[in-house]
Design an enzyme around this catalytic site. Structure first.
Site, PDB file in Angstrom:
ATOM      1  N   CYS A 114      -1.372   6.342  10.269  1.00  0.00           N
ATOM      2  CA  CYS A 114      -0.133   5.752  10.772  1.00  0.00           C
ATOM      3  C   CYS A 114      -0.405   4.468  11.547  1.00  0.00           C
ATOM      4  O   CYS A 114      -1.252   4.427  12.430  1.00  0.00           O
ATOM      5  CB  CYS A 114       0.566   6.762  11.684  1.00  0.00           C
ATOM      6  N   GLU A 118       0.822  -1.188   0.000  1.00  0.00           N
ATOM      7  CA  GLU A 118       0.000   0.000   0.000  1.00  0.00           C
ATOM      8  C   GLU A 118       0.867   1.253   0.000  1.00  0.00           C
ATOM      9  O   GLU A 118       1.958   1.274   0.573  1.00  0.00           O
ATOM     10  CB  GLU A 118      -0.919   0.003   1.230  1.00  0.00           C
TER      11      GLU A 118
END
Length: 382
Positions: free
Chosen positions: A355, A101
């Site tokens: 994150c 990703e």
């Protein structure tokens, strides 16, 4: 009599595998000056199926490209857009069948301040890239760590993430904060960055940041191999015991030795070091931890980025720190230790693009284009 069959030709490589294409061009007596022209063509024509349409190459180059190279070896499978359209998560399939990703984050510089005044500018984009499929570091707060380590990306596969992202946004900054530990794929990392700062990408070294949990032997050679590139360290704890508890790989990199390596790096490079610190409720977010961190960083020119923890599902035992604790932590570091301390603004949580959330899975919601306005924490003068 059985007929002998010749072995199949080796699979074609990405034109962005810089070392390989340079060796092949040199062996064929073709000038390396043509290579950036090929890269520029693919960057401007990301859906091109072959390289015959690249203009102005010698005939020998076309023959070599047909035989041994293809425009990209990875393919963009899906793009998921966050509801506020500030974040786009790309799912990219590699030639070995694995997927990684990459995340595009859009900021508006006009929402930040500089010296108390609004900044000029407009929307700009940062690309968060992956360096490995999975990760062997096993950090307990990170979704990628739950995948385990599967494979390293080639330098071409790293660069191709920017090629795919360029279909959606003009990328200004690149951060190696996606899947994987970049310094565990060091050779490919260095080669990819050298491509990104050259023609045709022309990214400024100051706009590229590499994040590491603290691979000491690689930090020791980082400035020599990648001068002016920003180094971010995922510290996440002010002492070795807490670090080992939440980051099992920290056992191999004792905190004292890591800080010595960082001090040597800073003395040599004169670069500010970015410290990433995830805020985990009751684990590392108390006032005493802020004081410990402040003392640990006393001799450094550092910026601390406090990161609100993203819950990653039932596998996680951690909880997000309260806003009160995060702000108190920031106040101690700023007020008592005079350390520039920012709080990361979360983006893309609804598409698991924030994150610590990168693990190969995508929701069905997809859309295209558009960017709403968000301030970039780096634009706020503290």
């Amino acid at each position: 009599m059985a007929s002998s069959s010749s072995p199949p030709p080796p699979p074609r490589r990405s034109v962005f595998d810089a070392a390989y294409i340079r060796v092949e061009f040199a062996a064929a007596g073709i000038s390396p000056h043509f290579i950036p022209l090929i890269w520029k063509y693919v960057l401007q024509n990301p859906r091109c199926g072959d390289l015959d349409a690249v203009p102005s190459l010698p005939a020998a180059a076309y023959a070599l490209l047909r035989q041994k190279f293809q425009p990209t070896t990875s393919t963009l499978t899906t793009a998921a857009e966050s509801k506020d359209r500030t974040t786009t998560k790309l799912l990219i399939r590699l030639k070995n069948g694995e997927s990684v990703e990459a995340v595009i984050m859009r900021y508006d510089t006009r929402l930040g301040k500089y010296d108390g005044k609004p900044r000029p500018g407009g929307v700009r984009s940062t690309l968060c890239v992956s360096s490995q499929v999975g990760c062997k570091m096993g950090c307990r707060f990170c979704a990628t760590g739950t995948m385990g380590f599967k494979s390293n990306l080639s330098s071409g596969e790293i660069v191709e993430q920017l090629v795919h992202a360029s279909r959606y946004s003009q990328i200004r900054n690149v951060v190696f904060m996606g899947m994987g530990e970049p310094l565990n794929n060091y050779t490919a990392l260095v080669e990819a960055i050298q491509v990104l700062i050259g023609s045709p990408f022309q990214l400024s070294p100051k706009r590229i940041t590499v994040s590491t949990v603290g691979i000491i032997h690689s930090i020791n050679k980082f400035n020599n191999d990648l001068p002016n590139i920003n180094l971010a360290v995922s510290l996440h704890a002010p002492d070795q015991d807490i670090r080992c508890h939440i980051m099992p790989a920290a056992r191999a990199f004792p905190l004292g030795k890591l800080m010595n390596a960082l001090q040597s790096y800073q003395n040599e490079s004169k670069q500010t070091i970015f410290i990433e610190y995830i805020m985990l409720d009751g684990v590392n977010d108390q006032e005493q931890h802020a004081h410990q961190l402040g003392k640990l960083l006393e001799t450094f020119k550092a910026v601390v980025n406090l990161i609100p923890f993203n819950p990653i599902g039932s596998s996680s035992n951690f909880k997000t720190s309260s806003d009160h604790n995060v702000k108190k932590f920031q106040k101690v570091l700023r007020g008592i230790y005079n350390i520039r301390t920012t709080i990361r603004q979360q983006m893309g949580q609804d598409i698991a693009g924030a994150c610590g959330q990168l693990v190969v899975s995508l929701p069905d919601e997809r859309s295209a284009g558009g960017a709403t306005l968000l301030s970039d924490i780096e634009d706020i003068r503290i």
